[in-house]
Write a protein that holds these residues in place. Structure first.
Motif, short mmCIF file in Angstrom:
data_model
loop_
_atom_site.label_atom_id
_atom_site.label_comp_id
_atom_site.label_asym_id
_atom_site.label_seq_id
_atom_site.Cartn_x
_atom_site.Cartn_y
_atom_site.Cartn_z
N HIS A 119 3.15 -10.60 -5.82
CA HIS A 119 3.64 -11.62 -4.88
C HIS A 119 2.59 -12.70 -4.65
CE1 HIS A 119 7.35 -9.61 -4.06
NE2 HIS A 119 6.81 -8.59 -3.40
N VAL A 120 1.33 -12.29 -4.49
CA VAL A 120 0.24 -13.26 -4.31
C VAL A 120 0.15 -14.18 -5.53
CG1 VAL A 120 -2.27 -13.50 -4.07
CG2 VAL A 120 -1.06 -11.78 -2.72
N LEU A 121 0.46 -13.63 -6.70
CA LEU A 121 0.41 -14.40 -7.94
C LEU A 121 1.68 -15.22 -8.19
CD1 LEU A 121 -1.30 -11.72 -10.22
CD2 LEU A 121 -2.37 -13.60 -8.94
N GLY A 122 2.59 -15.21 -7.21
CA GLY A 122 3.76 -16.06 -7.28
C GLY A 122 5.04 -15.43 -7.77
N LEU A 123 5.09 -14.10 -7.84
CA LEU A 123 6.30 -13.43 -8.32
C LEU A 123 7.17 -12.97 -7.16
CD1 LEU A 123 4.81 -11.19 -11.16
CD2 LEU A 123 5.96 -13.40 -11.39
N PRO A 124 8.48 -13.22 -7.23
CA PRO A 124 9.40 -12.72 -6.20
C PRO A 124 9.84 -11.29 -6.53
CG PRO A 124 10.61 -14.04 -7.76
CD PRO A 124 9.16 -14.09 -8.19
N ASP A 125 10.49 -10.64 -5.59
CA ASP A 125 11.10 -9.34 -5.85
C ASP A 125 12.25 -9.52 -6.83
OD1 ASP A 125 9.61 -7.51 -4.24
OD2 ASP A 125 10.58 -8.36 -2.46
N ARG A 159 2.45 -19.12 -16.32
CA ARG A 159 3.06 -20.43 -16.04
C ARG A 159 2.71 -20.90 -14.63
NH1 ARG A 159 7.31 -18.14 -18.91
NH2 ARG A 159 8.43 -17.59 -17.02
N ASN A 160 2.77 -19.98 -13.66
CA ASN A 160 2.46 -20.35 -12.27
C ASN A 160 1.07 -20.97 -12.17
OD1 ASN A 160 4.91 -19.22 -11.51
ND2 ASN A 160 4.00 -17.39 -10.61
N PHE A 161 0.09 -20.34 -12.81
CA PHE A 161 -1.28 -20.83 -12.73
C PHE A 161 -1.58 -21.89 -13.79
CE2 PHE A 161 -1.45 -17.16 -10.07
CZ PHE A 161 -2.34 -17.55 -9.08
N GLY A 162 -0.57 -22.22 -14.57
CA GLY A 162 -0.68 -23.31 -15.53
C GLY A 162 -0.09 -24.60 -14.99
N GLY A 163 0.36 -24.56 -13.74
CA GLY A 163 0.85 -25.78 -13.11
C GLY A 163 2.33 -25.81 -12.81
N PHE A 164 3.08 -24.78 -13.20
CA PHE A 164 4.50 -24.75 -12.90
C PHE A 164 4.73 -24.19 -11.50
CE2 PHE A 164 4.36 -25.05 -17.43
CZ PHE A 164 5.47 -25.81 -17.76
N ALA A 165 5.83 -24.58 -10.89
CA ALA A 165 6.14 -24.13 -9.53
C ALA A 165 6.58 -22.67 -9.56
CB ALA A 165 7.25 -24.98 -8.93
N ALA A 167 8.37 -19.14 -8.47
CA ALA A 167 9.70 -18.83 -7.94
C ALA A 167 9.57 -17.94 -6.71
CB ALA A 167 10.54 -18.16 -9.01
N ILE A 168 8.74 -18.35 -5.78
CA ILE A 168 8.51 -17.57 -4.57
C ILE A 168 8.46 -18.53 -3.39
CG2 ILE A 168 5.98 -17.64 -4.66
CD1 ILE A 168 6.03 -14.65 -3.86
N GLU A 169 8.86 -18.03 -2.25
CA GLU A 169 8.84 -18.84 -1.04
C GLU A 169 7.56 -18.53 -0.26
OE1 GLU A 169 11.49 -19.07 3.01
OE2 GLU A 169 12.51 -18.55 1.14
N PHE A 170 6.68 -19.51 -0.14
CA PHE A 170 5.43 -19.31 0.58
C PHE A 170 5.69 -19.24 2.08
CE2 PHE A 170 3.87 -21.45 -3.35
CZ PHE A 170 3.25 -20.32 -3.87
N GLY A 171 4.93 -18.38 2.75
CA GLY A 171 5.08 -18.20 4.19
C GLY A 171 6.02 -17.07 4.54
N ARG A 172 6.88 -16.69 3.62
CA ARG A 172 7.83 -15.60 3.84
C ARG A 172 7.11 -14.27 3.65
NH1 ARG A 172 12.60 -13.88 -0.32
NH2 ARG A 172 13.06 -11.92 0.71
#
Length: 183
Positions: A119-125, A159-165, A167-172
């Motif tokens: 999740h910290v790395l940007g992955l959703p459930d 991809r997340n750390f390569g500059g792509f957005a 697929a996770i909602e920050f703050g949630r």
């Protein structure tokens, strides 16, 4: 004018070979920047080694992110008696709670740690119910002990750390309770 042109060509001939050596396994001419994320698991109690092992799993799974223990931390890991959960505040930053309730019900601590760091790395459930999917979480059942991200999860973090957005909602806050785990 022709002397300046010749000097410019000579300069390019000298500089270009040195720049060609900066590739790090990505497309030629582009170097992959490695983002170092520090984590603080000093308050993770009995889950400290699971967090350290999960960080090593992620380090061996992706090449543009490196997780290291240290402070000041990008993300902090706590332990409590609830369900494991994570609140990512931005890519690579947030808070992880290693909840004892999941392990008391038989869920694997290393899988939980790797999942929460995901999740910290940007992955959703992804409640697929498949043990091969790290981000399926509790939906894979207590018999699943796989702590490794699959190819798609690894590619998404890259991809997340390569500059792509991501697929996770920050703050949630992402909580993986059994009630939510049904695929």
């Amino acid at each position: 004018m022709s002397i300046a042109f010749a000097l410019g060509l000579a300069f390019l001939a000298i500089v270009s070979p040195a720049q060609a050596g900066t590739t790090t396994g990505t497309t030629a001419g582009k170097s992959a920047a490695v983002r170092v994320l520090k984590y603080d698991a000093s308050r993770a109690a009995e889950f400290r080694s699971a967090i350290d092992q999960a960080a090593q799993i992620w380090n061996s799974s992706v090449s543009n992110v490196r997780l290291v223990a240290g402070t000041p931390a990008d993300f902090v890991v706590y332990v409590d008696n609830g369900w494991p959960r994570t609140q990512p505040t931005s890519l690579g930053r947030g808070t992880v709670w290693m909840g004892r309730q999941a392990t008391s019900e038989g869920h694997n601590p290393l899988r939980i740690a790797a999942h929460e760091i995901g999740h910290v790395l940007g992955l959703p459930d992804r409640r697929t119910g498949l043990c091969s999917d790290l981000m399926s979480g509790a939906s894979a059942g207590t018999g699943c002990t796989n702590p490794n991200p699959n190819a798609a999860e690894k590619a998404q973090v890259t991809r997340n750390f390569g500059g792509f957005a991501p697929a996770i909602e920050f703050g949630r806050i992402y909580v993986d309770t059994p009630e939510l785990a049904a695929p």
